[in-house]
Enzyme design. Sequence first.
Site, mmCIF file in Angstrom:
data_model
loop_
_atom_site.group_PDB
_atom_site.id
_atom_site.type_symbol
_atom_site.label_atom_id
_atom_site.label_comp_id
_atom_site.label_asym_id
_atom_site.label_seq_id
_atom_site.Cartn_x
_atom_site.Cartn_y
_atom_site.Cartn_z
ATOM 1 N N GLU A 1 0.836 -1.131 -0.224
ATOM 2 C CA GLU A 1 -0.069 -0.014 0.013
ATOM 3 C C GLU A 1 0.705 1.389 -0.002
ATOM 4 O O GLU A 1 0.486 2.280 -0.472
ATOM 5 C CB GLU A 1 -0.894 0.072 1.226
ATOM 6 C CG GLU A 1 -2.184 -1.061 1.012
ATOM 7 C CD GLU A 1 -3.323 -0.411 2.185
ATOM 8 O OE1 GLU A 1 -2.853 0.284 3.029
ATOM 9 O OE2 GLU A 1 -4.292 -0.848 1.852
ATOM 10 N N HIS B 1 8.715 -26.297 -1.557
ATOM 11 C CA HIS B 1 7.729 -27.494 -1.932
ATOM 12 C C HIS B 1 6.623 -27.054 -2.970
ATOM 13 O O HIS B 1 5.861 -27.945 -3.640
ATOM 14 C CB HIS B 1 7.278 -28.284 -1.238
ATOM 15 C CG HIS B 1 8.582 -28.979 -0.005
ATOM 16 N ND1 HIS B 1 9.028 -30.290 -0.588
ATOM 17 C CD2 HIS B 1 9.362 -28.639 0.688
ATOM 18 C CE1 HIS B 1 10.151 -30.268 0.336
ATOM 19 N NE2 HIS B 1 10.359 -29.452 1.010
ATOM 20 N N LYS C 1 -13.931 -0.090 -4.077
ATOM 21 C CA LYS C 1 -15.154 0.238 -2.850
ATOM 22 C C LYS C 1 -16.118 0.913 -3.867
ATOM 23 O O LYS C 1 -17.270 0.498 -3.677
ATOM 24 C CB LYS C 1 -14.474 1.214 -2.110
ATOM 25 C CG LYS C 1 -13.547 0.327 -0.986
ATOM 26 C CD LYS C 1 -13.168 1.341 0.301
ATOM 27 C CE LYS C 1 -12.089 0.622 1.060
ATOM 28 N NZ LYS C 1 -11.578 1.576 1.989
HETATM 29 O O1 LIG Z 1 -9.306 0.954 10.013
HETATM 30 P P1 LIG Z 1 -9.904 1.141 8.915
HETATM 31 O O2 LIG Z 1 -10.191 2.490 8.568
HETATM 32 O O3 LIG Z 1 -11.149 0.426 8.853
HETATM 33 O O4 LIG Z 1 -9.187 0.493 7.725
HETATM 34 C C1 LIG Z 1 -8.856 -0.696 7.441
HETATM 35 C C2 LIG Z 1 -7.915 -1.011 6.210
HETATM 36 O O5 LIG Z 1 -8.823 -0.471 4.930
HETATM 37 C C3 LIG Z 1 -8.475 0.391 4.234
HETATM 38 O O6 LIG Z 1 -9.256 -0.036 2.877
HETATM 39 C C4 LIG Z 1 -7.296 0.694 3.590
HETATM 40 O O7 LIG Z 1 -6.648 0.391 2.382
HETATM 41 C C5 LIG Z 1 -6.103 -0.025 4.696
HETATM 42 O O8 LIG Z 1 -5.088 0.928 4.508
HETATM 43 C C6 LIG Z 1 -6.691 0.071 6.049
HETATM 44 O O9 LIG Z 1 -5.792 -0.386 7.089
#
Ligand SMILES: O=P(O)(O)OC[C@H]1O[C@H](O)[C@H](O)[C@@H](O)[C@@H]1O
Length: 426
Positions: free
Chosen positions: A280, A301, A416
Amino acid sequence: MIKLNTDHAFLNEDIASYQGQVNELHDAIMNKTAKGNDFLGWVDWCNNYDKDEFARIKKDAAYVRENCEVYLVCGIGGSYLGARAAIEMINGLYGKDKYKPEIIFCGNTFSSTYTKQVLDYIADKEVMINVISKSGTTTETSLAFRLFKQFIEKKYGKDEAKKRIIATTDGTKGTLFDLATKEGYTKYVIPNDIGGRFSVITPVGLLPIAVAGIDIDALMQGVTDAFNDFDTADLSKNPAYAYAVARRILQNQGKNVEMFITYDLQTTMLAEWWKQLFGESEGKNGKGIFPAAGTFSTDLHSMGQFVQDGLKIVFETLVLFKNPTEDVIFPEDADNLDNMNYLAGKSLDWVNKMAMQGTLEAHEVEGNVPNLLIEVEDMSSHSFGYLVYFFFRAVAMSVLMLDENPFDQPGVEVYKKNMFRLLGKK
Ligand SMILES: O=P(O)(O)OC[C@H]1O[C@H](O)[C@H](O)[C@@H](O)[C@@H]1O
């Protein structure tokens, strides 16, 4: 202490030749003027963290250990990988008393099968939950949390449920913050200036790690020791920066895939944590080294053929834990039907290290695969803290050398958007 050994890496440039660039970027990291400087809180977190909150973590962890059989950690990405990596590496996968309570990770998948099976498994157990989300709106986590919250409320009633739910999230805002405040849950804060993949050294990681019975004082001491040891730009004295530069040199040589290698099965989640940290942070604007992982000799393996003989795009970063947590002496057998007596009297750790040496030679000499060796003392909580901080500094330097921001992840949003459209989110 961590030692970086580049003797097996075939670097065709001198690490020291990057000293000028590293000096500048080191200053930018320490003065918090580097790209993405809103998220440099992890740099000196060991000097700044809230000591009262830290004491509260230890107290609450002791309460949890007394009052439940299963502790659900509900989070995804940086909100679970670090804790899981630490717990598995330090306690092992089947540690007896240490695994009290059993820790189950949820909220990191939409899998109906996995989720239902966890719900079935905990049905007759005493349960507490730690929901962890920096944004407070991550869908995987929110979806699972509603299911497990309702389970706990049904089982214990609303009042008792409040004592069984802990929320780790932003300190002032967000959906999870509002929900937790309204419900009166115990809350822990994810600092604004520390991103998810750097948050294992905050309550995000420390609370579940303490619940697993691990010494978080020693862990934070490891972070502090690393902070002090890496407080120099000098590439001959700072192995984190030397590793960062070596990665850049290897990519200049066409090595676009880095395999994180260990020889201990309890560190496969450490590799997953490392993959998020580097993937990331670095995969931006068509740049970056693809982070992959293998646990040897197990994966020799399955993946060994490619590493030895496949397309020459891979280099290995071998994390070598010098002292095993446990060891076993291989026994003599009078009948020797399995022809294994040649190993009688040897320790398993010695066998593992010989496998490592043989593999290193095979990959290096015949496979022409570069190896960077990172030597770590052991798999203790102190070493864990030291190691994660080593990688924090390394990834920051490595990505800044590419002139990218190590601390954002704009690409993650793309899936998303599509998912929300398909789910009909308003
Ligand atoms: O802690 P949160 O806000 O739920 O995020 C949880 C995770 O999801 C996101 O989509 C990011 O890509 C991550 O960097 C992050 O650690």
